[in-house]
Design a protein around this motif. Sequence first.
Motif, short mmCIF file in Angstrom:
data_model
loop_
_atom_site.label_atom_id
_atom_site.label_comp_id
_atom_site.label_asym_id
_atom_site.label_seq_id
_atom_site.Cartn_x
_atom_site.Cartn_y
_atom_site.Cartn_z
N GLU A 123 0.81 -1.21 0.00
CA GLU A 123 0.00 0.00 0.00
C GLU A 123 0.85 1.27 0.00
O GLU A 123 0.36 2.35 -0.33
CB GLU A 123 -0.93 0.02 1.22
N ASN B 32 -8.10 12.15 4.68
CA ASN B 32 -8.74 11.03 4.00
C ASN B 32 -8.08 10.68 2.67
O ASN B 32 -8.68 10.03 1.83
CB ASN B 32 -10.23 11.32 3.77
N GLY C 121 -5.94 8.60 2.05
CA GLY C 121 -5.80 7.16 1.88
C GLY C 121 -7.10 6.42 1.86
O GLY C 121 -7.11 5.19 1.76
N SER C 122 -8.23 7.13 2.01
CA SER C 122 -9.53 6.46 2.03
C SER C 122 -10.06 6.30 0.62
O SER C 122 -9.58 6.91 -0.33
CB SER C 122 -10.52 7.26 2.89
N LEU C 123 -11.10 5.49 0.47
CA LEU C 123 -11.75 5.29 -0.81
C LEU C 123 -12.65 6.48 -1.10
O LEU C 123 -13.50 6.84 -0.28
CB LEU C 123 -12.56 4.00 -0.79
N GLN C 124 -12.45 7.11 -2.23
CA GLN C 124 -13.22 8.28 -2.62
C GLN C 124 -13.79 8.07 -4.01
O GLN C 124 -13.35 7.17 -4.74
CB GLN C 124 -12.34 9.53 -2.59
N TRP D 221 -11.20 6.20 -6.33
CA TRP D 221 -9.75 6.24 -6.22
C TRP D 221 -9.33 6.21 -4.76
O TRP D 221 -10.14 6.44 -3.86
CB TRP D 221 -9.19 7.49 -6.91
N SER D 222 -8.08 5.94 -4.54
CA SER D 222 -7.53 5.94 -3.19
C SER D 222 -6.02 6.04 -3.25
O SER D 222 -5.39 5.45 -4.14
CB SER D 222 -7.94 4.65 -2.45
N SER E 3 -4.27 4.81 -0.88
CA SER E 3 -3.86 3.51 -0.35
C SER E 3 -4.54 2.39 -1.13
O SER E 3 -5.60 2.60 -1.73
CB SER E 3 -4.23 3.39 1.14
N VAL F 115 -6.84 -0.71 -1.98
CA VAL F 115 -8.14 -1.19 -1.50
C VAL F 115 -8.39 -2.55 -2.15
O VAL F 115 -8.79 -2.62 -3.30
CB VAL F 115 -9.28 -0.22 -1.84
N TYR G 203 -6.89 4.64 -9.76
CA TYR G 203 -8.33 4.89 -9.85
C TYR G 203 -8.98 3.82 -10.72
O TYR G 203 -8.32 3.15 -11.51
CB TYR G 203 -8.62 6.29 -10.41
N GLN H 36 -13.82 -0.23 3.54
CA GLN H 36 -13.85 1.06 2.85
C GLN H 36 -15.09 1.10 1.96
O GLN H 36 -15.45 0.11 1.32
CB GLN H 36 -12.60 1.27 2.01
#
Length: 709
Positions: free
Chosen positions: A139, A182, A184-187, A227-228, A230, A232, A287, A317
Amino acid sequence: MKKTVTSMMIILSACWVVAGAGEATEYPLDWRYDQYEPGISLLADNALAGAKLTASGQWDKFGPERVVDGNLDAASHWACEQLPATLTIEMKQAAQLGYCQIWLYYDRVYKFFIESSLDGKNWQRVVDWTKNQKPATREGFNIPFDKTVEARFLRVTVTDSSVRAAGAHIVELKVGERYTENAGSLQGRVIPADKIKPADVVAESGEQSWKGCAWRNERINGQFVVWSASAVPQLRLSCAGLRSTGGGSIAAEAVSLRFVRNVLGGNKLYGDVLDNAQSVDLAAGAYRPVWLTIKVPADAKPGLYTGDVAVKGAAGQQVNFKLELQVLNAVLPEPAAWSFYLDLWQHPWAVARYHGVKPFSPEHYALMRPILKELAESGQKTLTTTIVDKPWNNQNFDPYYSMIEHIKTNDNGWRFDYTLFDEYVAFGESCGLNQHIHCYTMITWGNMVSYTDAASGDKIKLHAVPGSKEHEAYWGDFLRDFEKHLKAKGWLERTYIAMDERGADELRATLACIRKYAPGLKVSMAGNHAPSTFKGLVFDNYSQSIGQVTDDFLKEVQSRRSEGRITTFYICCSPLRPNTFVFSPSAEQWWLGYYAAANNLDGLLRWAFANWIKDPLYNTAFGSWPDGDTFLVYPGLRSSLRWESLRDGIEEYEKIRILRENALIDSELSALFREYSFKQASGSKDAELAALVQKTRAAVEKQSAKLKQ
């Protein structure tokens, strides 16, 4: 076999579900060819791309250039055995930097610090991980700088490693301006239903609600992107359907969610494949677009429908999107009743070769069935058949062969074996392709034909130029017998002898031969010369190359229609635009449907629906032709952005036909129709063509709301 991209190599959970003579069975993907994809889509191009990199040392071939090559495979790294090890980066230009993403050799602990400089002389420390105890992972690490700086130079110094004797290893480094908690979070956000560039993925305030407007019985598409920073693992998609305040519902089964998969066009990645995989991994800093298709039921209650789409990772996530779909009163007919004349050629031999099955075996028919059914469910009017070996010589990756065997008997007569032809036509009918049968061809590319000698069993080749005695001797008895056979089967009225891009003299001689021996047969032709070239030649179905469509030709369309004749246009390896290549914007495919409607043409011909090359899921390039020219769908059956957008354009054609029948073409639509010329489109910019399509789409939607069906 090509080198596998191990960082994204995952086993697809999707597989063929095919129907043979009996129950449906699972048909595994052919791993000789199928890999997940040739590369991953990373977020906005690394600011370090193109930078000059130098290092205090390197081990073997593992030089510093690997740190910015976009490859997250641990095998692709910079290595230096001597600690401390220093990597210095000179960017092309100064930039505002506030954080970095760094991938180190997995499972080892590295201590390091990062410095920045504007001039390469005066340095300041922006990251201090000299006391780090975290082992590196796939990651990577997202690290905010101590403060945002303007820098043109960066310097990474690795001071220690948990395997000190092996030294320093950096797999990849990326930098950016803004760091958020955020990151590294899923967006995700809603995006237009088109290919997206890395720089356009992240937006300051991304739209979380998809809004659409559809007729009943329409197939409407949309797109999201997630996208992230980190990784996923195991992204999964779900939707429980849509409901309206008036009590209407659209079942979850009518909603399709597919991952957009990359494929190569030459050496460039394009998101084009719509994959039915149950889950995919999202790499760090990458992404993944997600394609939405809603099949609105024909009996859906008009009104506003809402629902939700969830994109979830294995570790919890999640990003959610709202769906808002306005369903109008208007109803599209079933595709079999569409007036748009769609003629996309099929290639059964390519499907058999790709999947490693015997042509026209039960396994082959099972693989062909979803392809032909998809065509039927999109209004396809023709079944492509062959009456001679290699009608197009060797222009395809896989040659076509004859479905009818020509046999020369011992008494110098002829007999013909229609077994395969009859079987294939019946199969096409069972898939819904039961309108026209196009038989290629009496004018081969190269004028070569062949037959089987009954005495020896040998295949004999013959050069037969139209108008020659050899040509008439080969085709005359066949035409007479073929007409009789088709009449007995009940197929004569819908069968055409089909020709492709032949000259006027060849056609004149061939038409005379057909009229002499089989006057009941119809004739179709795709012409790449000016229409005036064929004056005096009558074709029951004629398709004109779009670049040769003239005003005089368009004036003849209505009179031909009144005589029961079909008139379409075609695209192939040209023009460069508008077209359906893997790099073509989606607006171009919509444009094709609007062009046909605006110019009162009957439809579209294109030479290849599933004419697969060696490895279509990896690279769409074939010879000197534009990438993606030879097919619109992928093995699987996996659709594409290009195919869905083309089908959208065909649905728009049907809407316009119904609006015309109801006297609902207003002055705005009429004015827009006048802008649909090939000359204007071929010379326009992407944004200009897209704007025209969007205006037309909005105008059609406005008038559609007035229908009281």
